[in-house]
Design an enzyme around this catalytic site. Structure first.
Site, PDB file in Angstrom:
ATOM      1  N   HIS A 299       0.827  -1.223   0.000  1.00  0.00           N
ATOM      2  CA  HIS A 299       0.000   0.000   0.000  1.00  0.00           C
ATOM      3  C   HIS A 299       0.861   1.275   0.000  1.00  0.00           C
ATOM      4  O   HIS A 299       0.567   2.234   0.716  1.00  0.00           O
ATOM      5  CB  HIS A 299      -0.982  -0.031   1.190  1.00  0.00           C
TER       6      HIS A 299
ATOM      7  N   HIS B 182      -1.379   4.965   9.592  1.00  0.00           N
ATOM      8  CA  HIS B 182       0.018   5.349   9.792  1.00  0.00           C
ATOM      9  C   HIS B 182       0.101   6.619  10.631  1.00  0.00           C
ATOM     10  O   HIS B 182       0.726   7.601  10.228  1.00  0.00           O
ATOM     11  CB  HIS B 182       0.706   5.549   8.451  1.00  0.00           C
TER      12      HIS B 182
ATOM     13  N   HIS C 242      10.193  -3.846   3.437  1.00  0.00           N
ATOM     14  CA  HIS C 242      10.540  -2.435   3.263  1.00  0.00           C
ATOM     15  C   HIS C 242      10.965  -1.821   4.587  1.00  0.00           C
ATOM     16  O   HIS C 242      10.496  -2.205   5.645  1.00  0.00           O
ATOM     17  CB  HIS C 242       9.422  -1.609   2.608  1.00  0.00           C
TER      18      HIS C 242
ATOM     19  N   GLU D 154       4.230  -5.120   8.721  1.00  0.00           N
ATOM     20  CA  GLU D 154       2.861  -4.921   8.196  1.00  0.00           C
ATOM     21  C   GLU D 154       2.283  -6.231   7.664  1.00  0.00           C
ATOM     22  O   GLU D 154       1.065  -6.403   7.598  1.00  0.00           O
ATOM     23  CB  GLU D 154       2.869  -3.883   7.059  1.00  0.00           C
TER      24      GLU D 154
HETATM   25  C1  DHB Z   1       6.344   3.323   2.007  1.00  0.00           C
HETATM   26  C2  DHB Z   1       5.634   2.134   2.164  1.00  0.00           C
HETATM   27  C3  DHB Z   1       4.633   2.014   3.124  1.00  0.00           C
HETATM   28  O1  DHB Z   1       3.913   0.873   3.369  1.00  0.00           O
HETATM   29  C4  DHB Z   1       4.300   3.109   3.909  1.00  0.00           C
HETATM   30  O2  DHB Z   1       3.280   3.004   4.775  1.00  0.00           O
HETATM   31  C5  DHB Z   1       5.010   4.305   3.767  1.00  0.00           C
HETATM   32  C6  DHB Z   1       6.027   4.413   2.809  1.00  0.00           C
HETATM   33  C7  DHB Z   1       7.411   3.478   0.988  1.00  0.00           C
HETATM   34  O3  DHB Z   1       7.914   2.499   0.428  1.00  0.00           O
HETATM   35  O4  DHB Z   1       7.764   4.621   0.680  1.00  0.00           O
HETATM   36 FE    FE Z   2       2.521   1.153   5.316  1.00  0.00          FE
END
Ligand code: DHB
Ligand code: FE
Length: 281
Positions: A12, A59, A193, A240
């Site tokens: 997301h 978030h 990530h 997540e």
């Molecule tokens: C990114 C990915 C995420 O799931 C998020 O909540 C905020 C940033 C990213 O890869 O930039």
């Molecule tokens: Fe996220």
């Protein structure tokens, strides 16, 4: 009787929402990622549902340090849009499914899952980016949504075991609804990530692939995976992915893998996406 007809999981990434809103889908950086969702956009059109339960995390856009429910459920008529980062997206509000969500929330609480009930909620990229990926840019969203926010941003997050069991309880709740509603359930976030600190940009594709394989074929092995493993192997935001276990738990023992897509990177994220359907036997 209500029926869960499909499960959808997808990353997301907020920059993806911005790319949609700014019409950048054809730009060389973004085109290969959006192409991976063309199959899915057609599939959700061909396999419509009455309601989508979207498991996602806020978030610190609507919730924050003051209040952070572990598991919550929206039971409102509609949900306004909010976000951090790029700010509020110019997309339609999300229509709720108050009757079904009230039934599911009551069923879950009586089944020992202490959901926080949300009569008011604004939804951020955790929920809206997956909707843009699956439905594009309609003037009105083609579905009703039950938002199910999970805390994955502040210690302590719920265990994988609890997430898988919550999914199973959602299946029981949907199946005890009197009307014949078709329901899809989504798990959002991930895959690997990390957007902060010395390891920002970390991506671990072999680990992501194994996670998808296990989620499809043997989700029970994932339920005891410690949060620390997600953080070490999949980055600080990789945790997540526990939300995908809720989706998987709601689909029953065996599933068909209808579609799988991986793309690296979008922003800092390894984009992963699955469409699953329950296997009837
Ligand atoms: C990114 C990915 C995420 O799931 C998020 O909540 C905020 C940033 C990213 O890869 O930039
Ligand atoms: Fe996220």
């Amino acid at each position: 009787m209500g029926k869960i007809v499909a499960g959808i999981s997808t990353s997301h990434v907020p920059a993806v929402g911005h790319a949609v809103d700014a019409g950048k889908q054809q730009e060389p950086y973004w085109a290969p990622m959006f192409e991976g969702y063309e199959f899915s956009k057609q599939w959700v059109k061909d396999n419509p549902a009455d309601v989508d339960i979207i498991v996602y995390n806020d978030h610190a856009s609507y919730f924050g340090m003051e209040i952070m429910p572990t598991f919550a459920m929206g039971i409102a008529d509609s949900y306004a849009i909010c976000d951090e980062g790029y700010g509020r997206r110019p997309i339609p509000d999300v229509e709720g499914a108050p009757e079904l969500s009230t039934h599911i929330a009551a069923s879950l609480i009586l089944d020992d899952f202490d959901m926080t009930i949300l009569n008011v909620l604004e939804v951020d990229h955790g929920l809206t980016v997956p909707m843009s990926l699956m439905f594009g840019t309609p003037e009105k969203w083609p579905t009703k949504v039950i938002p199910l926010p999970v805390n994955v941003v502040m210690y302590p997050q719920p265990s994988g075991e609890r997430c898988l069991s919550l999914g199973k309880a959602i299946k029981r709740a949907v199946e005890s609804f009197d009307d014949d509603v078709k329901v899809r359930i989504w798990g959002t976030g991930g895959m690997s990530h990390q957007i902060q600190g010395a390891r920002a940009g970390l991506i671990n594709l072999p680990w992501d692939k194994q996670f998808m394989d296990d989620l499809v074929n043997q989700p029970e092995v994932l339920q005891y995976k410690p949060h620390l493993e997600y953080m070490i192997e999949a980055g600080s935001e990789g945790v997540e992915l526990i939300m995908w276990l809720i989706m998987r738990g709601a689909l029953g023992d065996k599933v068909n893998e209808v579609y799988r897509f991986n793309h690296v990177p979008a922003s800092n994220t390894s984009v992963g996406h699955l469409i699953l359907t329950p296997k009837e036997d």
